[in-house]
Design a protein around this motif. Structure first.
Motif, PDB file in Angstrom:
ATOM      1  N   LEU A  50       0.738  -1.135  -0.008  1.00 60.15           N
ATOM      2  CA  LEU A  50      -0.015  -0.147   0.032  1.00 60.15           C
ATOM      3  C   LEU A  50       1.082   1.265  -0.161  1.00 60.15           C
ATOM      4  CD1 LEU A  50      -2.874   1.442   0.205  1.00 60.15           C
ATOM      5  CD2 LEU A  50      -2.463   1.179   2.829  1.00 60.15           C
ATOM      6  N   GLU A  51       0.821   1.919  -0.959  1.00 63.67           N
ATOM      7  CA  GLU A  51       1.480   3.334  -1.064  1.00 63.67           C
ATOM      8  C   GLU A  51       0.811   4.703  -1.035  1.00 63.67           C
ATOM      9  OE1 GLU A  51       4.414   3.816  -4.446  1.00 63.67           O
ATOM     10  OE2 GLU A  51       4.022   1.516  -4.829  1.00 63.67           O
ATOM     11  N   ILE A  52       1.008   5.289   0.188  1.00 63.01           N
ATOM     12  CA  ILE A  52       0.411   6.559   0.496  1.00 63.01           C
ATOM     13  C   ILE A  52       1.182   7.636   0.571  1.00 63.01           C
ATOM     14  CG2 ILE A  52      -1.070   7.819   2.385  1.00 63.01           C
ATOM     15  CD1 ILE A  52      -1.856   5.137   3.377  1.00 63.01           C
ATOM     16  N   LYS A  53       1.123   8.541  -0.301  1.00 60.97           N
ATOM     17  CA  LYS A  53       2.023   9.504  -0.670  1.00 60.97           C
ATOM     18  C   LYS A  53       3.630   8.997  -0.601  1.00 60.97           C
ATOM     19  CE  LYS A  53      -1.063  13.205   1.349  1.00 60.97           C
ATOM     20  NZ  LYS A  53      -0.999  14.099   2.303  1.00 60.97           N
ATOM     21  N   ASN A  54       4.224   9.375   0.178  1.00 59.61           N
ATOM     22  CA  ASN A  54       5.857   9.027   0.118  1.00 59.61           C
ATOM     23  C   ASN A  54       6.263   7.836   1.085  1.00 59.61           C
ATOM     24  OD1 ASN A  54       6.507  10.933  -1.659  1.00 59.61           O
ATOM     25  ND2 ASN A  54       6.909  12.465  -0.068  1.00 59.61           N
ATOM     26  N   ASP A  55       5.138   7.006   1.624  1.00 58.93           N
ATOM     27  CA  ASP A  55       5.259   5.989   2.569  1.00 58.93           C
ATOM     28  C   ASP A  55       4.651   4.672   1.654  1.00 58.93           C
ATOM     29  OD1 ASP A  55       6.046   7.701   4.748  1.00 58.93           O
ATOM     30  OD2 ASP A  55       4.140   8.123   5.442  1.00 58.93           O
ATOM     31  N   VAL A  56       5.482   3.763   2.074  1.00 60.03           N
ATOM     32  CA  VAL A  56       5.288   2.592   1.118  1.00 60.03           C
ATOM     33  C   VAL A  56       4.964   1.541   2.413  1.00 60.03           C
ATOM     34  CG1 VAL A  56       5.970   0.547  -0.358  1.00 60.03           C
ATOM     35  CG2 VAL A  56       6.573   3.158  -0.743  1.00 60.03           C
ATOM     36  N   HIS A  57       3.815   0.939   2.576  1.00 59.80           N
ATOM     37  CA  HIS A  57       3.581  -0.390   3.449  1.00 59.80           C
ATOM     38  C   HIS A  57       3.610  -1.505   2.717  1.00 59.80           C
ATOM     39  CE1 HIS A  57       2.850   3.072   6.226  1.00 59.80           C
ATOM     40  NE2 HIS A  57       1.930   3.532   5.471  1.00 59.80           N
ATOM     41  N   TYR A  58       4.354  -2.506   3.326  1.00 55.54           N
ATOM     42  CA  TYR A  58       4.581  -3.892   2.753  1.00 55.54           C
ATOM     43  C   TYR A  58       3.669  -4.777   3.960  1.00 55.54           C
ATOM     44  CZ  TYR A  58       8.176  -2.106  -0.301  1.00 55.54           C
ATOM     45  OH  TYR A  58       8.751  -1.308  -1.204  1.00 55.54           O
ATOM     46  N   PHE A  59       3.014  -5.718   3.245  1.00 60.87           N
ATOM     47  CA  PHE A  59       2.372  -6.688   4.066  1.00 60.87           C
ATOM     48  C   PHE A  59       2.621  -7.868   4.150  1.00 60.87           C
ATOM     49  CE2 PHE A  59      -0.364  -2.869   3.754  1.00 60.87           C
ATOM     50  CZ  PHE A  59      -0.407  -2.479   4.853  1.00 60.87           C
ATOM     51  N   TYR A  60       2.776  -8.675   4.824  1.00 63.01           N
ATOM     52  CA  TYR A  60       3.166 -10.054   4.625  1.00 63.01           C
ATOM     53  C   TYR A  60       2.132 -11.283   5.224  1.00 63.01           C
ATOM     54  CZ  TYR A  60       7.477  -7.353   4.360  1.00 63.01           C
ATOM     55  OH  TYR A  60       8.237  -6.599   3.859  1.00 63.01           O
ATOM     56  N   VAL A  61       2.506 -12.619   4.858  1.00 63.15           N
ATOM     57  CA  VAL A  61       1.514 -13.619   5.337  1.00 63.15           C
ATOM     58  C   VAL A  61       1.333 -13.481   6.703  1.00 63.15           C
ATOM     59  CG1 VAL A  61       1.453 -15.922   5.487  1.00 63.15           C
ATOM     60  CG2 VAL A  61       2.026 -15.150   3.414  1.00 63.15           C
ATOM     61  N   ALA A  62       2.363 -13.358   7.614  1.00 64.07           N
ATOM     62  CA  ALA A  62       2.138 -13.059   9.151  1.00 64.07           C
ATOM     63  C   ALA A  62       1.260 -12.151   9.307  1.00 64.07           C
ATOM     64  CB  ALA A  62       3.592 -12.843   9.815  1.00 64.07           C
ATOM     65  N   ASP A  63       1.047 -10.967   8.798  1.00 63.88           N
ATOM     66  CA  ASP A  63      -0.064 -10.016   9.120  1.00 63.88           C
ATOM     67  C   ASP A  63      -1.402 -10.366   8.762  1.00 63.88           C
ATOM     68  OD1 ASP A  63       1.922  -7.557   9.476  1.00 63.88           O
ATOM     69  OD2 ASP A  63       2.246  -7.998   7.358  1.00 63.88           O
ATOM     70  N   SER A  64      -1.468 -11.257   7.742  1.00 64.02           N
ATOM     71  CA  SER A  64      -3.032 -11.868   7.313  1.00 64.02           C
ATOM     72  C   SER A  64      -3.380 -12.797   8.377  1.00 64.02           C
ATOM     73  CB  SER A  64      -2.715 -12.459   5.907  1.00 64.02           C
ATOM     74  OG  SER A  64      -1.927 -13.768   5.979  1.00 64.02           O
ATOM     75  N   ILE A  65      -2.202 -13.631   8.827  1.00 61.11           N
ATOM     76  CA  ILE A  65      -2.725 -14.637   9.837  1.00 61.11           C
ATOM     77  C   ILE A  65      -3.323 -13.913  11.227  1.00 61.11           C
ATOM     78  CG2 ILE A  65      -1.623 -16.582  11.593  1.00 61.11           C
ATOM     79  CD1 ILE A  65       0.155 -17.195   9.213  1.00 61.11           C
ATOM     80  N   ILE A  66      -2.538 -12.822  11.882  1.00 59.87           N
ATOM     81  CA  ILE A  66      -3.081 -12.288  12.885  1.00 59.87           C
ATOM     82  C   ILE A  66      -4.396 -11.547  12.774  1.00 59.87           C
ATOM     83  CG2 ILE A  66      -2.209 -10.139  14.478  1.00 59.87           C
ATOM     84  CD1 ILE A  66       0.403 -10.833  14.010  1.00 59.87           C
ATOM     85  N   ALA A  67      -4.553 -11.036  11.472  1.00 66.13           N
ATOM     86  CA  ALA A  67      -5.766 -10.231  11.336  1.00 66.13           C
ATOM     87  C   ALA A  67      -7.054 -11.107  10.776  1.00 66.13           C
ATOM     88  CB  ALA A  67      -5.763  -9.063  10.041  1.00 66.13           C
ATOM     89  N   MET A  68      -6.680 -12.447  10.447  1.00 62.70           N
ATOM     90  CA  MET A  68      -7.735 -13.444   9.741  1.00 62.70           C
ATOM     91  C   MET A  68      -9.080 -13.222  10.352  1.00 62.70           C
ATOM     92  SD  MET A  68      -8.145 -14.537   6.777  1.00 62.70           S
ATOM     93  CE  MET A  68      -6.557 -14.656   6.341  1.00 62.70           C
ATOM     94  N   PRO A  69      -9.210 -13.431  11.535  1.00 67.33           N
ATOM     95  CA  PRO A  69     -10.463 -13.433  12.287  1.00 67.33           C
ATOM     96  C   PRO A  69     -11.293 -12.153  11.768  1.00 67.33           C
ATOM     97  CG  PRO A  69      -8.908 -14.197  13.892  1.00 67.33           C
ATOM     98  CD  PRO A  69      -8.202 -13.804  12.774  1.00 67.33           C
TER      99      PRO A  69
END
Length: 418
Positions: A363-382
């Motif tokens: 996700l790119e917001i202006k000059n900030d780039v945020h990378y998301f990984y499988v670990a992020d999806s596991i924690i957020a899955m519920p």
């Protein structure tokens, strides 16, 4: 089916200890070793000191410091950091006990301990980590002023004001070995324990490090909150112990009043973001204990809890946190995602198991780039599953957008964190 427990967003940050104090303790340990005639040059102690020195200079390069460990499970600086903290936090715990009261035979155990490989996950010779585990267990008693003897056939003899505890320490590397290793400890205790030691009643205890039984990777755990990390490890303890409880003679041996299981593993916690090494314990007391053994168990627990609750005065106190109530992603923000990964994570297509650090979306917001990984999806899955169900969306593009938005909100749950 067991219902999944939900965890509220913590409103306080955990106490934390600056890395400068980690380095300070390592230097103090090095000086202590030197004062006892033990040389740490070209040992892992020297390399841990070098690593933290470079971290504080913002110039860390673990690949250069730990040249003998390049075949280990280290793919990123975070991997290195977590595995190093696992080792160093245990050494800091041991040092804390040594500073309170020196055990008999401590120097010999320390000499064995510093001779091992840099990381337990790579140690082929178990003698170093066996000594380290014995010193870890001894530290609980040393911090409470008990006299500790490490010079006999029994791994740890801890002498309190009222009782004497004979403790056999076992590091168990697989579920297949578990029952045998516990039986070996029982036999050793029953063979070596006298009725009395210096006029005090003797009680037996088996201490077993079952980290590798519960976590074969011998690495780390991920959790949403600190409470989640604690409960996950306790659940894993229950699983390990239930394997033993299935055997009819487990926990019934005379004069052995306690089976003390430990898991020693770093936890990467999402909220608030933190890394903590957990020395988690699970005590299984003999259900056939007599009155003296029940009293001994009570005194044993008081010693254990007193040592466990001693705080480090150097810790940064907990900070109050304010939850973020809304998120604004400005016009012009862009996103992308890996279709194969998102599809398999959401729909378990072909049952693929992706690495936790596999990139999922950006996700790119202006000059900030945020990378998301499988670990992020596991924690957020519920939360992801709940929102997908409510939305009624079916197209992969729409599902991915929901997933990215939720992972973004999960990463920045507090005000001033975005």
């Amino acid at each position: 089916m067991e219902e999944e427990r939900s965890y509220s967003l913590p409103l306080k940050a955990l106490p934390s200890l600056e890395y400068s104090y980690h380095l300070q303790d390592l230097i103090e340990l090095n000086e202590y070793l030197s004062s006892k005639g033990l040389r740490s040059r070209n040992t892992r102690i020297e390399r841990y000191i070098e690593y933290f020195s470079l971290v504080l200079e913002k110039n860390e390069d673990p690949w250069k410091v730990f040249k003998n460990s390049l075949k280990g499970p280290f793919e990123s600086p975070l991997d290195w950091e977590l595995y190093i903290l696992r080792e160093v936090h245990e050494l800091m715990w041991i040092l804390r006990g040594m500073k309170c009261k020196e055990p008999l035979g401590g120097v010999e155990k320390l000499e064995l301990m510093i001779g091992g490989s840099d990381f337990a996950a790579l140690d082929k010779d178990s003698s170093s980590r066996n000594a380290q585990f014995e010193l870890r267990i001894a530290s609980y008693f040393l911090q409470c002023g008990c006299h500790v003897d490490l010079t006999t056939e029994t791994d740890v003899i801890a002498i309190s004001n009222k009782e004497v505890f004979y403790i056999e320490c076992k590091r168990v590397s697989s579920r297949k070995q578990l029952a045998k290793r516990i039986r070996d400890a029982e036999v050793q205790l029953q063979k070596r324990m006298p009725l009395k030691h210096d006029g005090k009643k003797v009680f037996g205890c088996v201490a077993a490090d079952v980290t590798k039984v519960a976590y074969q990777h011998n690495g780390l755990t991920f959790a949403v909150t600190s409470d989640h990390a604690r409960d996950t490890i306790q659940k894993d303890f229950q699983d390990v112990v239930s394997h033993l409880e299935a055997k009819p003679d487990f926990g019934t041996k005379k004069r052995i009043f306690n089976y003390w299981f430990q898991i020693h593993i770093p936890s990467l916690v999402a909220h608030p973001p933190s890394v903590a090494t957990r020395f988690s314990s699970f005590h299984k007391f003999n259900e056939r204990s007599n009155r003296k053994e029940v009293r001994a168990a009570k005194n044993f627990c008081e010693i254990f809890e007193s040592a466990s609750l001693i705080s480090d005065k150097r810790e940064n106190p907990p900070q109050q946190l304010k939850p973020q109530t809304e998120y604004r992603i400005p016009a012009g923000a862009t996103y992308s995602f890996d279709k194969d990964v998102v599809c398999s994570v959401l729909r378990e297509k072909e049952g693929k198991e992706w690495p936790l650090d596999k990139e999922l979306a950006v996700l790119e917001i202006k000059n900030d780039v945020h990378y998301f990984y499988v670990a992020d999806s596991i924690i957020a899955m519920p939360i992801i599953e709940k929102n997908i169900h409510k939305s009624g969306y079916e197209e992969l593009e729409e599902l991915a957008l929901i997933m990215i938005a939720i992972m973004f909100a999960q990463r920045f749950p507090y005000e001033q964190s975005v």
